[in-house]
Write a protein that holds these residues in place. Structure first.
Motif, PDB file in Angstrom:
ATOM      1  N   GLN A   1      25.621  32.073  -5.568  1.00 46.02           N
ATOM      2  CA  GLN A   1      26.580  32.838  -5.690  1.00 46.02           C
ATOM      3  C   GLN A   1      27.664  32.709  -7.055  1.00 46.02           C
ATOM      4  O   GLN A   1      27.257  31.614  -7.546  1.00 46.02           O
ATOM      5  CB  GLN A   1      27.816  32.552  -4.414  1.00 46.02           C
ATOM      6  CG  GLN A   1      26.975  32.726  -2.986  1.00 46.02           C
ATOM      7  CD  GLN A   1      27.615  34.499  -2.793  1.00 46.02           C
ATOM      8  OE1 GLN A   1      28.055  35.099  -3.635  1.00 46.02           O
ATOM      9  NE2 GLN A   1      27.143  34.736  -1.506  1.00 46.02           N
ATOM     10  N   PRO A   2      28.526  33.489  -7.238  1.00 41.14           N
ATOM     11  CA  PRO A   2      29.265  33.295  -8.420  1.00 41.14           C
ATOM     12  C   PRO A   2      30.403  32.329  -8.137  1.00 41.14           C
ATOM     13  O   PRO A   2      30.564  31.758  -7.084  1.00 41.14           O
ATOM     14  CB  PRO A   2      30.260  34.453  -8.580  1.00 41.14           C
ATOM     15  CG  PRO A   2      29.599  35.724  -7.783  1.00 41.14           C
ATOM     16  CD  PRO A   2      28.474  34.854  -6.693  1.00 41.14           C
ATOM     17  N   VAL A   3      30.728  31.639  -9.251  1.00 40.19           N
ATOM     18  CA  VAL A   3      31.987  30.726  -8.974  1.00 40.19           C
ATOM     19  C   VAL A   3      33.032  31.345  -8.873  1.00 40.19           C
ATOM     20  O   VAL A   3      33.453  32.190  -9.567  1.00 40.19           O
ATOM     21  CB  VAL A   3      31.838  29.739 -10.225  1.00 40.19           C
ATOM     22  CG1 VAL A   3      33.067  28.711 -10.264  1.00 40.19           C
ATOM     23  CG2 VAL A   3      30.641  28.791 -10.315  1.00 40.19           C
ATOM     24  N   TYR A   4      33.858  30.909  -7.764  1.00 37.00           N
ATOM     25  CA  TYR A   4      35.254  31.586  -7.549  1.00 37.00           C
ATOM     26  C   TYR A   4      36.277  30.579  -7.987  1.00 37.00           C
ATOM     27  O   TYR A   4      36.531  29.522  -7.499  1.00 37.00           O
ATOM     28  CB  TYR A   4      35.188  32.004  -6.158  1.00 37.00           C
ATOM     29  CG  TYR A   4      34.376  33.011  -5.664  1.00 37.00           C
ATOM     30  CD1 TYR A   4      34.689  34.331  -5.856  1.00 37.00           C
ATOM     31  CD2 TYR A   4      33.018  32.712  -5.160  1.00 37.00           C
ATOM     32  CE1 TYR A   4      33.794  35.424  -5.384  1.00 37.00           C
ATOM     33  CE2 TYR A   4      32.031  33.923  -4.940  1.00 37.00           C
ATOM     34  CZ  TYR A   4      32.697  34.990  -4.863  1.00 37.00           C
ATOM     35  OH  TYR A   4      31.741  36.133  -4.801  1.00 37.00           O
ATOM     36  N   SER A   5      37.036  31.131  -8.828  1.00 32.64           N
ATOM     37  CA  SER A   5      38.204  30.262  -9.592  1.00 32.64           C
ATOM     38  C   SER A   5      39.445  31.128  -9.834  1.00 32.64           C
ATOM     39  O   SER A   5      39.041  32.416 -10.302  1.00 32.64           O
ATOM     40  CB  SER A   5      37.616  29.513 -10.541  1.00 32.64           C
ATOM     41  OG  SER A   5      38.555  28.662 -11.176  1.00 32.64           O
TER      42      SER A   5
END
Length: 423
Positions: free
Chosen positions: A418-422
């Motif tokens: 999954q993408p990194v959520y930030s």
């Protein structure tokens, strides 16, 4: 927390219920770089109340054995690391990495009776890990995300923390303190600067937590006000028995800690930064080596922080008054450690008056305590499935009517691809 529970949680030596529990997991011992050389100098390793010795043998394998020779108790630290074993400098007994005695010059027939304690070791993320529990019950190797990334993607440091592991680790679980002790540092620190998350964290110190139990431990959903129609959620995890994960700030690296008892009055605080999507840049590594972010500078030649209790953590009262350091202590790691060590080597938990923001700490204490007590009756320790450790922290803005647990099911499950959520 009553005295019996507190005593159980903080005592981790051989034979203690919590010590027995922790020995059922792979235990971080030291950096691989500390024993980088085959047949190089051995290194003392004091872990879970045991005095041990680590060395890399002629074949390049790391061993972890009792520090003391079985003959007359001389320290093998002064021994010779050669020809796939440590030879005691006193009378020449030699021990392999599995603890077997392979030579007694004065009485070769005595070898089979002279073996010493030894623990199997593996290496992950530039760290040496040992299994210190009953033989034949080793769990799978740790699968926390940073353990299995390429070396170029990970930076690991460790520092001595002069207090019990529990009060140190609880600082890693509790993210409500970020709005206070770190509120001025984050604007200047190169691992946190220039992010919207800083604005939300400083603007709203009244974080509200929703906590979920999970096979690996706990997921913490920390809610702060975001934009007028949204909340800023920081999703963090505590992985049984001693890992904590930290969401990234903006495009900076993700982070995490491991809190490992040395004895009941000291612990190793392992600090990890990593990028799942790319190698760490030269600039990022330089900042980490300099002790920025969750790392710290050391007293030369040691892993003791340069700012420590003997110098009042180099507290600067002018900086405190001028709002450059909230507590007057500089450095994110030492801002936390100074307060945790100020509680004493072992905090007096009977004097605590806990608040709603401490719910995750209460749940983690209960999980550790119940597991330690149940194991005395033959129960299997929890969270031995390494695959359950494949989780990631996140920061995200969500509409005020969106439940973070529902968002997490879609965006934080299904693997670490999954993408990194930030923010």
């Amino acid at each position: 927390m009553n005295n019996e529970m507190a005593e159980t949680l903080v005592r981790t030596g051989p034979g203690a219920p919590m010590g027995n529990l922790m020995r059922r997991y792979w235990v971080p011992i030291l950096l691989s770089s500390e024993v980088a050389e085959s047949d190089g100098p051995p290194v003392r390793a004091h872990i879970l109340g045991e005095k041990l010795l680590a060395f890399r043998n002629s074949d390049g394998k790391v061993g972890l054995i009792d520090e003391f020779c079985s003959h007359r108790g001389a320290s093998l630290y002064f021994g010779r690391n050669e020809e796939n074993g440590i030879r005691c400098a006193y009378h020449g007994l030699k021990f392999a990495i599995d603890g077997q005695c392979v030579d007694v010059p004065s009485a070769p027939q005595a070898c089979k009776h002279m073996g010493i304690k030894a623990y199997p070791c593996i290496e992950r993320a530039g760290m040496v890990w040992a299994y210190m529990g009953p033989k034949g019950k080793e769990p799978a190797a740790p699968a926390v995300e940073w353990c299995n990334l390429p070396p170029s993607h990970v930076f690991v440091s460790k520092r001595l923390q002069e207090c019990n592991y529990l009060q140190a680790m609880e600082g890693g679980i509790d993210t409500s303190h970020v709005s206070y002790v770190h509120r001025f540092e984050v604007d200047e620190d190169p691992m946190h600067e220039g992010t919207k998350a800083n604005e939300y964290i400083k603007a709203d110190g009244n974080v509200i937590f929703e906590i979920e139990s999970a096979p690996f431990g706990l997921t913490l959903y920390g809610r702060r006000n975001g934009e007028p129609d949204s909340y800023y959620w920081r999703v963090t995890q505590w992985l049984f028995p001693w890992f904590t994960l930290i969401p990234p700030f903006g495009d900076h690296a993700l982070g995490g800690h491991v809190w490992v008892p040395i004895d009941d009055h000291q612990c190793w605080a392992w600090s990890v930064n990593f990028r799942p999507d790319r190698p760490l840049s030269e600039e990022e590594r330089r900042h980490m080596h300099e002790g920025k972010g969750i790392h710290c500078p050391y007293v030369p030649g040691t892993f003791r922080p340069l700012a420590n209790k003997d110098n009042d953590y180099l507290i600067d009262r002018r900086a405190q008054k001028e709002k450059r350091a909230y507590s007057g202590v500089f450095g994110i790691a030492m801002q936390d450690a100074s307060l945790q060590e100020s509680m004493g080597p072992v905090q007096d938990h009977a004097k605590e008056k806990l608040l709603p923001t401490d719910r995750a700490i209460v749940m983690a204490r209960r999980m550790l305590y119940e597991a330690a007590i149940a194991m005395q009756d033959g129960a299997t320790p929890p969270a031995l499935d390494a695959d359950a450790q494949r989780v990631r922290a996140a920061g995200v803005l969500l509409d005020r009517n969106v439940k973070p647990q529902e968002w997490a099911k879609t965006h934080l499950t299904g693997g670490l691809e999954q993408p990194v959520y930030s923010i």
